[in-house]
Motif scaffolding. Structure first.
Motif, short mmCIF file in Angstrom:
data_model
loop_
_atom_site.label_atom_id
_atom_site.label_comp_id
_atom_site.label_asym_id
_atom_site.label_seq_id
_atom_site.Cartn_x
_atom_site.Cartn_y
_atom_site.Cartn_z
N LEU A 1 -13.51 35.27 -41.64
CA LEU A 1 -12.78 35.71 -43.04
C LEU A 1 -11.77 36.91 -43.19
O LEU A 1 -12.29 37.86 -42.37
N ALA A 2 -10.67 36.61 -43.47
CA ALA A 2 -9.69 37.89 -43.60
C ALA A 2 -8.96 38.06 -42.26
O ALA A 2 -8.14 38.90 -42.16
N GLY A 3 -9.63 37.56 -41.04
CA GLY A 3 -9.01 37.61 -39.98
C GLY A 3 -9.92 38.56 -39.00
O GLY A 3 -9.24 38.90 -37.75
N PHE B 1 -7.80 34.92 -36.84
CA PHE B 1 -7.02 34.81 -37.96
C PHE B 1 -8.12 34.22 -38.84
O PHE B 1 -9.17 33.60 -38.55
N CYS B 2 -7.64 34.49 -40.20
CA CYS B 2 -8.58 34.07 -41.39
C CYS B 2 -8.89 32.62 -41.30
O CYS B 2 -7.98 31.61 -40.87
N ALA B 3 -10.11 32.21 -41.78
CA ALA B 3 -10.23 30.78 -41.66
C ALA B 3 -9.44 29.77 -42.60
O ALA B 3 -9.33 28.62 -42.37
N ASP B 4 -8.40 30.56 -43.51
CA ASP B 4 -7.93 29.71 -44.26
C ASP B 4 -6.65 28.71 -43.45
O ASP B 4 -6.01 29.32 -42.82
N GLU B 5 -6.67 27.69 -43.84
CA GLU B 5 -5.81 26.55 -43.39
C GLU B 5 -4.41 26.94 -43.19
O GLU B 5 -3.71 26.30 -42.28
N PRO C 1 -4.39 40.18 -40.44
CA PRO C 1 -4.85 39.74 -41.60
C PRO C 1 -3.70 38.70 -42.24
O PRO C 1 -2.53 38.73 -41.14
N HIS C 2 -3.75 38.07 -43.07
CA HIS C 2 -2.76 37.42 -43.67
C HIS C 2 -2.50 37.43 -45.23
O HIS C 2 -3.23 38.00 -45.93
N VAL C 3 -1.15 37.25 -45.58
CA VAL C 3 -0.75 37.57 -46.97
C VAL C 3 0.31 36.35 -47.27
O VAL C 3 1.21 36.28 -46.55
N CYS D 1 -4.01 34.60 -51.87
CA CYS D 1 -3.67 34.55 -50.30
C CYS D 1 -3.48 35.76 -49.71
O CYS D 1 -2.50 36.25 -49.96
N CYS D 2 -4.51 36.22 -49.11
CA CYS D 2 -5.78 35.92 -48.79
C CYS D 2 -6.84 36.10 -49.75
O CYS D 2 -6.88 37.06 -50.20
N GLY D 3 -7.58 34.97 -50.00
CA GLY D 3 -8.50 35.08 -51.20
C GLY D 3 -9.63 35.78 -50.79
O GLY D 3 -10.23 36.85 -51.60
N SER D 4 -10.33 35.79 -49.58
CA SER D 4 -11.36 36.79 -48.93
C SER D 4 -11.01 38.23 -49.08
O SER D 4 -11.60 39.29 -49.65
ZN LIG Z 1 -7.81 34.41 -45.93
#
Ligand SMILES: [Zn+2]
Length: 306
Positions: free
Chosen positions: A128-130, A102-106, A158-160, A182-185
């Motif tokens: 990044l981005a998953g 999964f993406c690095a985003d918390e 990925p996530h959204v 979200c997702c910024g990447s």
């Molecule tokens: Zn992300």
């Protein structure tokens, strides 16, 4: 928090003043500690990881939008329970290992926490981005950590974000007036591929150093989907589907190349989909798009359904 910050600056001042501030800060820390423990139980502070699975279902414009553009998405808790049931026939249990990409985003840690209730700590293959940027080496290392006689479950995607107004590609974030991408990447990469498609930007060369290598690869791996994104009626909805397709291809390559690292009759279950982040207090969702089981020759044995 204000008092603790003051203690940091106060330490440089006269000793007696600093001591008083530190004592005050110590009391504050005790209070914050107690409040934090209560908050963790109650799912306060908007932390979905601490309160994993205790949030209510998504509501209002958020759930309406999720059902419209990500039909079949399941709240994290139901996803984990259904996946666990589906894997029973392959004897998944205490000797199984969970790996995620999964993406690095918390905001993505809460699904790992929910999976962790069944499978304990996850091995992390993602970036990044998953995308599974840990690649074949990370899969091989993960496989070598599977308890003797056990199997592994890999969950990727990925996530959204879907915010409280039902906007896709953004979500409310703890302590911030504006949520942002979200997702910024993924959103940054979609800007890059649109610019290459229109001819405004030249296709970037592969990165020569590690400084921003992952983001560079998110862009190049999304590039084959540039026209599809350009034609989409809602690019922010199409983006996670396009990223899923790119990640599925990469993950299948990783699994089939490195499957031999799993010992004996151990299985490799691979679930791919889209992680959907929602406002604080609401459960996150996951739309499963594939759920495959492989043996250690890299041969697919079964497509599971939830
Ligand atoms: Zn992300």
């Amino acid at each position: 928090v204000g008092t603790i910050a003051l203690a940091t600056t106060g330490a440089a001042g006269p000793a007696h003043a600093a001591k008083a501030v530190v004592e005050k800060a110590s009391d504050t820390k005790k209070f914050v500690g107690a409040a934090f423990a209560i908050g963790a139980v109650a799912g306060l502070f908007g932390s979905k990881t601490l309160g994993a699975g205790t949030e209510g279902l998504a509501t209002g414009a958020t759930i309406t939008k999720i059902n419209e553009v990500f039909p079949g998405a399941l709240p994290n808790k139901s996803l984990v329970s259904k996946a666990t049931k589906a894997l029973k026939k392959y004897d998944y249990g205490s000797d199984s290992l969970i790996a995620t990409s999964f993406c690095a985003d918390e905001v993505n840690r809460c699904l790992e926490a929910e999976l962790g209730k069944v499978f304990t700590d996850n091995f992390s293959m993602g970036g990044l981005a998953g995308f599974p940027f840990g690649g074949v080496t990370s899969f091989g290392a993960m496989a070598a950590h599977i308890p003797d006689g056990g199997s592994c479950l890999v969950v990727f995607g990925p996530h959204v974000g879907v915010d409280s107004a039902g906007s896709v590609g953004t979500v409310e974030r703890r302590g911030r007036a504006n949520g942002g991408a979200c997702c910024g990447s993924a959103v940054a990469a979609s800007g890059y591929v649109a610019s290459v498609l229109s001819g405004d930007t030249e296709k970037a060369k592969p990165p020569a150093d590690a400084l921003d290598a992952q983001q560079s690869f998110v862009g190049s791996l999304l590039l084959p989907h540039a026209a599809r994104l350009d034609k989409a009626s809602d690019k922010m909805v199409e983006l996670p589907y396009a990223l899923y397709d790119a990640q599925k291809e990469m993950m299948t390559d990783v699994v089939t190349s490195a499957a031999g690292a799993v010992a004996g009759s151990g299985k490799i279950a691979v679930m791919g989909g889209i992680q959907i982040n929602t406002p604080p207090g609401q459960s996150d969702y996951y739309l499963p798009l594939s759920f495959e089981v492989y043996d250690n020759t890299g041969t697919k044995i079964e497509d599971l359904t939830l």
